[in-house]
Each structure stands twice: as C-alpha cells, then as structure tokens.
Design an enzyme around this catalytic site. Structure first.
Site, short mmCIF file in Angstrom:
data_model
loop_
_atom_site.label_atom_id
_atom_site.label_comp_id
_atom_site.label_asym_id
_atom_site.label_seq_id
_atom_site.Cartn_x
_atom_site.Cartn_y
_atom_site.Cartn_z
N LYS A 186 0.84 -1.20 0.00
CA LYS A 186 0.00 0.00 0.00
C LYS A 186 0.87 1.25 0.00
O LYS A 186 1.79 1.38 0.80
CB LYS A 186 -0.91 0.03 1.24
CG LYS A 186 -2.14 -0.84 1.11
CD LYS A 186 -2.99 -0.78 2.36
CE LYS A 186 -3.89 0.42 2.40
NZ LYS A 186 -4.79 0.38 3.58
N THR B 205 -3.60 3.83 -1.94
CA THR B 205 -4.55 4.26 -0.92
C THR B 205 -4.62 5.78 -0.83
O THR B 205 -3.95 6.49 -1.57
CB THR B 205 -4.15 3.63 0.44
OG1 THR B 205 -5.19 3.87 1.39
CG2 THR B 205 -2.84 4.19 0.96
#
Length: 319
Positions: free
Chosen positions: A132, A156
């Site tokens: 992420k 993200t």
C-alpha cells in the site's frame, strides 16, 4: 434468505479492513487490508502480545542502534500481522509503506522491497501481498517501479479522478478510493447529508470504475472507508470493497436484497473521454480539487501520527 453480506459476495469480492484476526475469521472475506492505524489498534490488544513480542525479538537481533532496531521491529510487526491474516484469508493482504515516505520514490521502493523480503523469508509469495502506497505523484511513480518488478501495489488515500487516472496509466494492480472520507468533506462543506446514489463518494467510485472498464484498464477498484451500508449497496458490482468489522456485522445481520449497480457492460455507457496525465497535469487537477487536496494531506498526516504512536509503543518494548 441469504444475508445481505452473502448476496453482496455474488457481485463483489469482500475484503476485511482490519488488523484483528478474530474479526477477519468471523466474516470470511477473500482478502484483508491493514494500515498503520489498524496495526496500532491491534498491537495494543493483549491477545496479540505474542505477535508484538516476536517482532521485538527480531528487531533486537537486526540493528545496532535503537533507531535501527526500532525500524526493524516496526517492519516485522507489519509483516507479522500480515502473516497471521494470511493464515485466515485465501487471498491477499495489503501492507502499508510508512506515510512519511509519501513524497520519496526511492525510500518507498526500498521499504516495499523490505516487506517483500520479510514475507518471502516466511514462505509467502509476493503474489499474496499488496504493497500500500499513498496516492501522491511520488507514490504512483514508486508503484510503477514496483509493478515492473512483479510487486503488486494497492494505492490508498485516493480521493480524485486525477489520482485514479495516474494509477491506471502507471499499471498499478489496485486502487482504494475512500468513499466515506469524500462524503465527510462534502457534508462539512455543504452543511447537508447525502444518501444513496447522491453520495459524492459513491459518485466518485462509480465514475472511476466505469472509466477503467470502458477503456480496458487492468487496474481494479476497491472501494474503502465506508460510513454506512447504503454506500456499499450502491457500489455492489465494484471489483472489491474493503469493509470494517462494524459494517460487516450490520451486513451479516441484514437481509435487504442486493442489486448489482456496477458492471463492465453498463460502464460502456460512460460519457467520460480518455485523458492522459503527466506530473504537471496531475498536480494541476489535484490543485483544482479542494476536497482531494485536503483529504490526501490529512490522511498522510493521520497515518504518520499513528506510525509515531506505534513507534513510541515499540520503543518502550525495546528499552
């Protein structure tokens, strides 16, 4: 009658947004996502003390200074939670790079390499891990490098169409647009609530999904950060939805009928034209989007703050 959660799983891959293994086991998701805030919350729970202790032991043996030991421990702690989660879910776990590296391409790539090394040393293939990264321009460039190496990324803190376009052009595996945080901003800015298909977060994710499918991009969309079950019902058919335990519980206890709202077929009716963004174009579109600019900066600050709290917690264990 099947629960709303079971019905939803027919149209969408359900992902658990938590670091709590017990919650993950309860709802039987395909994948799970973690972030610094979720890892902090889980690390403070007594039942996960052994997971923390193992990371501390690793850190003690893999650093000469306190700061080196701290970094090694934090890296191992994130991976340890991922390893436990992968014992439960059949799919993938997302492990997040330090938000303080959001504007540093090289350091983000190094941190991702470190996570993958730790997973592979524990016998986990990189195919089961998503790295992420915050969706800054630098984060997207780091993801582009990693994807070329066969390391899959989950982008993200994504709030805008500009961020989504940059991600699909970079060939990233997956994006996580934050539905609820978009809603939060508009509720505060306009002083009113939005429901159903009028929810600005739902509108944003629907536009991105339709754009990706219309133009044949391989990047998949995983809606995240939900405030209510209504948002989820409106996004049935989205590739994936990552949902926190409290809303998973509500969905499991509901029997409302789920109707598919998003599909590759309906996406072909989208009126969006294809665009391409270089760094200048990306920064300008972000500048013109007050919500996305504010929410991205706020999200980075919050994740960074929780990472510092986690470091303070671990530092006490190391001393």
């Amino acid at each position: 009658m099947a629960s709303t959660l079971e019905q939803l799983k027919k149209f969408t891959t359900v992902v658990a947004d938590t670091g709590d293994f017990e919650a993950i086991d309860k709802y039987k998701p395909t994948d799970a996502t973690t972030n610094p805030s979720l890892v902090l919350a889980a690390a403070l729970k007594e039942q996960y003390a052994s997971v923390v202790a193992d990371a501390v032991k690793f850190g003690q043996a893999n650093g000469s200074t306190l700061e080196e030991k701290l970094e090694a421990t934090i890296d191992k702690l994130f991976v340890n939670f991922g390893l436990e989660i992968l014992k439960i879910v059949p799919g993938r776990v997302s492990t997040e790079v330090d938000a303080r590296l959001s504007f540093d391409v090289e350091a983000s790539v190094r941190k991702a390499h470190r996570f993958i090394e730790l997973y592979e040393a524990a016998g986990i293939s990189r195919e089961r891990v998503l790295i992420k990264l915050g969706t800054t321009w630098e984060g997207v460039q780091a993801a582009k490098i990693l994807e070329a190496e066969g390391i899959h990324c989950n982008m993200t803190l994504l709030f805008s169409f500009a961020q989504a376009v940059a991600c699909c052009e970079a060939g990233v595996t997956l994006i996580s647009p934050f539905v609820g945080r978009i809603l939060d901003w508009y509720k505060k800015a306009e002083g009113k609530d939005f429901v159903g298909a009028e929810d600005p977060g739902v509108i944003s994710v629907s536009q991105i999904y339709n754009y990706y499918k219309k133009f044949g991009y391989k990047t998949v969309v995983m809606g995240a950060s939900f405030r209510n079950t209504g948002e989820i019902m409106e996004l049935a058919g989205c590739d994936l939805l990552t949902i926190g335990p409290s809303i998973l519980e509500k969905l499991q206890n509901m029997t409302d009928t789920v109707t598919q709202k998003l599909s590759a077929e309906s996406a072909s009716q989208s009126t969006d034209e294809k665009i391409s963004l270089d760094e200048k174009g990306f920064r300008w579109m972000m500048n013109e989007d007050a919500m996305a600019t504010e929410k991205l900066a706020e999200g980075i600050r919050k994740f960074a703050a929780d990472t510092v709290k986690l470091e303070d917690f671990v530092r006490q264990k190391l001393q």
